[in-house]
Design an enzyme around this catalytic site. Structure first.
Site: not given
Ligand code: TEU
Ligand code: CA
Length: 573
Positions: A112, A213, A267, A343
């Site tokens: 990640d 991410d 992502e 997650h």
């Molecule tokens: O998530 C990105 C993201 O867009 C999140 O705000 C997502 O929309 C939200 O978790 C949905 O409820 C990534 C990671 O996958 C997440 O776990 C992290 O918290 C976030 O980035 C910050 O790094």
């Protein structure tokens, strides 16, 4: 290390084949996977212990959620050192052992990469906040306040303003996520070079890819303009697909990715079809594929008053339309990633299926069929292969996630949402639903830990666990195993062209995949009732068609049982 077909330099360029298109990825959330030392927190040695289990499932690649040094404000998505391992998870030696063992088993490791932001405890930020002329000042995004307030009206994804005031220099820094996750300034070439150096360091170690991410947010719009404020007074930052994002990814590709044989997935919240064709272009100039989130949101009819805190569920026709748009829209031009869970999402069987005792297993298998028969690289989120369910915590104290806790506070204190309503949202969509410990067996704490788990184990672990399912040929686990095997053995599942049938049907998801002179007909019943298969669809299935896979024994020809999934295979001219 396992050798894949089409290794670098041996790709089938005519058919555009690639090993990462033929792979199945399994996501591990390390904190909740397996605890090897009884402190209640999953760790690297725990993962190493369980690699054989993943080998048995048949997956090719592990996407490892962050294991880097972190104060854990956002469970490792706030990194304070990219080249060190989080103490709770083990040591770099443990990491190397895990990587070597995975490679021995033919499993690749995708790291990640969290580089939109760092932790505020990262050495770069510690320096940056010291003074306006510190060499690291421009590693982050600092602005003066406006009329004694924040520089603009952007909201953080984790509630409140996206700016935090820092008295040291009387300025604000930008944080699109928590206050402990300051955004890096990607417009600074020094930042990009430091990130690329770090990526090359991991590649030299022998890792096999990166999941990036929120990579769609790295390039901020010129002038950081105010947006249109929502109910809580804050606006979306509008950073998605910013002005230089493709330029920066092309640079990353040139300086890092193109030197190795990697799997890369960005992502990309807020990505459109047109943008995805750039991020994941078949010309290989940026990434292999992106995660888009349209099908896991509340949909065009959702009210979006409080962002994701909306329990509207899309109708099946709307959901089918979205997934089909991505299937056909990227055909031949880019590549899809296929997922229903991760997650950050509720458990797929709880959200899209039916997690009652009666239908949990069959609906989990139906969802898996529906997803894994599509074109793209499938992602299985830990526990999904067991049909693990939402946590349904009754008490706020059981939640751990910063997003959930901050949203509870903001929505109940300033938006007039009642405690009951908010607890309902949390049960449906809190990220903690996906973060309860992996259910290994029916012993205490589901065999996850001998200590006290950092978050409660789902109370259904006595009936839903890996030990029971790995030996049961009819289990959800065994079904996933079969789906993965079929994908590895049949080009049509990987490369076949997708077509949606019966778009308006509110109960059935029906599509075909066509490759050379073969066709698959995928039939999925999304209801708890018997549903008759439309006559036009039946007419398309020849009498000598074979059933490739089904989650139901003794299929009735023209009727699908509750949550039945059936895939036919036959020749076409
Ligand atoms: O998530 C990105 C993201 O867009 C999140 O705000 C997502 O929309 C939200 O978790 C949905 O409820 C990534 C990671 O996958 C997440 O776990 C992290 O918290 C976030 O980035 C910050 O790094
Ligand atoms: Ca541990």
């Amino acid at each position: 290390m396992q050798v894949f077909k089409y290794e670098r330099g041996k790709e089938d360029t005519v058919l555009n084949k690639a090993w990462w298109k033929e792979a199945v990825v399994y996501q591990i959330y390390p904190r909740s996977f397996m605890d090897s030392n009884g402190d209640g927190i999953g760790d690297l040695n725990g993962i190493t212990e369980k690699l054989e289990y993943l080998k048995e499932l048949g997956i090719d690649v592990i996407w490892l959620s962050p294991v880097y040094q972190s104060p854990n404000d956002d469970n490792g998505y706030d990194i304070s050192d990219y080249q060190a391992i989080m103490e709770e998870f083990g040591t770099m030696e443990d990491y190397d052992r895990m990587l070597a063992r995975a490679h021995e088993l033919g499993i690749k490791i995708m790291m990640d990469l969290v580089v939109n932001h760092t932790s505020d405890e990262h050495a770069w930020f510690v320096e940056s906040r010291k003074s306006v002329d510190n060499p690291y000042r421009d590693f982050y995004i600092w602005r003066k306040g406006k009329d004694g307030k924040e520089p603009n009206n952007w909201g953080s994804c984790f509630s409140g303003s996206a700016w935090k005031y820092d008295p040291q220099t009387d300025m604000y820094f930008l944080h699109l996520f928590s206050k402990k996750q300051p955004d890096l300034n990607w417009d600074n070439p020094k930042v990009r070079d430091r990130v690329f150096d770090m990526m090359n360091w991991w590649c030299e170690k022998g890792i096999d890819g990166f999941r990036m991410d929120v990579i769609s947010l790295i390039s901020k719009p010129e002038g950081l303009p105010d947006g249109v404020p929502g109910e809580n007074g804050y606006a979306d930052s509008g950073c998605a697909n910013g002005p230089h994002v493709h330029e920066y990814l092309k640079e990353m590709n040139k300086k890092v990715l193109s030197h190795y044989n990697l799997i890369t997935v960005g992502e990309a919240s807020g990505v459109t079809l047109e943008e995805a064709k750039k991020y994941a272009s078949a010309d290989g100039s940026e990434l292999n594929m992106v995660f888009q989130f349209e099908h896991v949101g509340s949909g065009p009819e959702g009210n979006n008053r409080f962002g994701k805190w909306d329990s509207h569920k899309m109708s099946l026709p709307v959901w089918k339309k979205i997934l089909s748009k991505w299937q056909t829209g990227l055909e031949g031009k880019a590549w899809n990633s296929l997922f229903l869970a991760n997650h950050d999402q509720p458990r797929s069987v709880s959200w899209f299926g039916n997690d009652s005792a009666e239908y949990r297993e069959i609906s989990a298998k139906m969802l898996a069929t529906c997803l894994h028969m599509m074109q793209g690289t499938p992602y299985v989120y830990q526990g999904e292969e067991l049909g693990m369910c939402n946590a349904y915590f009754d008490k706020l104290e059981d939640y751990r996630d910063i997003e959930s806790l901050n949203a509870y506070k903001e929505l109940t204190e300033t938006c007039g949402v009642s405690h009951e309503e908010m607890m309902g949202y949390l049960k449906r969509i809190s990220r903690d639903n996906a973060r309860t410990p992996m259910q290994w067996d029916d012993s205490a704490n589901a065999g996850f830990t001998t200590g006290t788990p950092w978050i409660k184990v789902n109370s259904n672990y006595k009936t839903v666990n890996a030990k029971q399912q790995t030996t049961d040929p009819d289990s959800v686990f065994s079904y996933y195993k079969e789906l993965i095997r079929l994908r590895h053995e049949n080009d049509i599942i990987v490369y076949g062209e997708y077509e949606l049938l019966e778009p308006q049907n509110e109960e059935l998801f029906i599509y075909t995949r066509t490759w050379n002179n073969e066709q698959l007909m995928v039939l999925c019943n999304f209801t708890d009732k018997d549903v008759v298969i439309p006559a036009a669809v039946m007419a398309q299935i020849p009498a000598d068609a074979q059933i490739l896979i089904s989650n139901h024994v003794g299929n009735l020809e023209a009727v699908l049982r509750p949550y039945e999934a059936r895939v036919y295979r036959y020749n076409v001219k």
